[in-house]
Scaffold this active site. Structure first.
Site, PDB file in Angstrom:
ATOM      1  N   ARG A  86      -4.141   0.703 -13.094  1.00  0.00           N
ATOM      2  CA  ARG A  86      -3.495   1.673 -12.204  1.00  0.00           C
ATOM      3  C   ARG A  86      -2.313   2.324 -12.912  1.00  0.00           C
ATOM      4  NH1 ARG A  86      -1.072   1.527  -6.127  1.00  0.00           N
ATOM      5  NH2 ARG A  86      -0.149   3.593  -6.299  1.00  0.00           N
ATOM      6  N   ASP A  98      -5.311  -0.298  -5.279  1.00  0.00           N
ATOM      7  CA  ASP A  98      -4.051  -0.324  -4.552  1.00  0.00           C
ATOM      8  C   ASP A  98      -4.049  -1.610  -3.738  1.00  0.00           C
ATOM      9  OD1 ASP A  98      -1.702   0.866  -3.676  1.00  0.00           O
ATOM     10  OD2 ASP A  98      -2.670   1.894  -2.010  1.00  0.00           O
ATOM     11  N   ASP A 100      -1.668  -3.660  -1.019  1.00  0.00           N
ATOM     12  CA  ASP A 100      -0.451  -3.575  -0.200  1.00  0.00           C
ATOM     13  C   ASP A 100      -0.335  -4.779   0.715  1.00  0.00           C
ATOM     14  OD1 ASP A 100       0.501  -1.058  -1.044  1.00  0.00           O
ATOM     15  OD2 ASP A 100      -0.924  -0.038   0.287  1.00  0.00           O
TER      16      ASP A 100
HETATM   17  O1  GSY Z   1      -1.980   4.288   0.883  1.00  0.00           O
HETATM   18  C1  GSY Z   1      -2.961   3.861   0.070  1.00  0.00           C
HETATM   19  C2  GSY Z   1      -3.581   4.930  -0.775  1.00  0.00           C
HETATM   20  N1  GSY Z   1      -4.175   6.026  -0.017  1.00  0.00           N
HETATM   21  C3  GSY Z   1      -5.318   6.039   0.701  1.00  0.00           C
HETATM   22  C4  GSY Z   1      -6.297   5.055   0.979  1.00  0.00           C
HETATM   23  O2  GSY Z   1      -6.230   3.884   0.571  1.00  0.00           O
HETATM   24  N2  GSY Z   1      -7.363   5.461   1.761  1.00  0.00           N
HETATM   25  C5  GSY Z   1      -7.476   6.727   2.257  1.00  0.00           C
HETATM   26  N3  GSY Z   1      -8.525   7.036   2.987  1.00  0.00           N
HETATM   27  N4  GSY Z   1      -6.545   7.690   1.980  1.00  0.00           N
HETATM   28  C6  GSY Z   1      -5.488   7.331   1.221  1.00  0.00           C
HETATM   29  N5  GSY Z   1      -4.455   8.100   0.830  1.00  0.00           N
HETATM   30  C7  GSY Z   1      -3.674   7.288   0.086  1.00  0.00           C
HETATM   31  S1  GSY Z   1      -2.220   7.813  -0.661  1.00  0.00           S
END
Ligand code: GSY
Length: 184
Positions: A86, A98, A100
């Site tokens: 990443r 990602d 979290d």
């Molecule tokens: O916040 C995490 C990263 N992220 C995502 C995600 O994990 N999924 C979707 N569908 N949209 C996202 N936009 C971001 S930034």
């Protein structure tokens, strides 16, 4: 007696071999000291939120039991993200993986680099849906009601938003029996 923390971690990928990155990340989380995976959601194909000019995401949520402190766990998750390539160029940009921390038991953490419950979790269908799948009755003192109720409220407020599409179910055997990191 030291007790384990019940932690929910949201994950997502929208670059390269997304499923492989997620499998590798889950394997790495399961190998962290004093940590085990206890429940895994299905894998959801979701439309990007925020920055729209990027590929679709695969998202899910895993529940883990861990003796790590929240700070140590965060450090370990960042190390896994880095190992899996990443690169944080843009805050909302594409990413191989990602990870979290959504909840760390019923703790409230408000530090510069870590806020738990995750400040965005209730505003993201790509988190609420898989979370509700594995923990519909979970509640946190910070919020009024269960995850199931929060998801329902979100759906009433955003009737136009398409639900994620389930593309893979979690393994049917125990997570600690998963070999070679093939969770999905
Ligand atoms: O916040 C995490 C990263 N992220 C995502 C995600 O994990 N999924 C979707 N569908 N949209 C996202 N936009 C971001 S930034």
């Amino acid at each position: 007696m030291i007790s384990e923390h019940e932690v929910f971690v949201g994950f997502g990928s929208n670059l390269g071999d997304r499923r492989s990155f997620i499998n590798q990340a889950l394997q790495a989380v399961s190998e962290l000291p004093t940590t085990s995976l206890s429940k895994l959601s299905s894998l959801y194909e979701t439309v990007p939120v925020g920055y729209l000019e990027q590929g679709g995401f695969l998202n899910g949520v895993v529940r883990i039991q861990s003796l790590l402190t929240a700070t140590d766990l965060l450090e370990q998750l960042l190390a896994i993200e880095n190992r899996l390539g990443r690169v944080r160029k843009e805050r909302w940009g594409p990413r191989t993986i990602d990870l979290d921390i959504l909840f760390y038991g019923d703790n409230l953490i408000d530090e510069a680099n870590l806020q738990v419950p995750h400040p965005e979790f209730g505003k993201r269908l790509f988190v609420l849906e898989p979370l509700c799948e594995i923990a519909p009755t979970w509640s946190h003192p910070r919020f009024d009601g269960t995850i199931s109720k929060l998801l329902h409220q979100y759906q009433l407020k955003h009737p136009e938003e398409a639900a994620g599409r389930i593309v893979a179910a979690p393994p049917r055997f125990a997570l600690n029996e998963v070999k070679d990191g093939i969770f999905y």
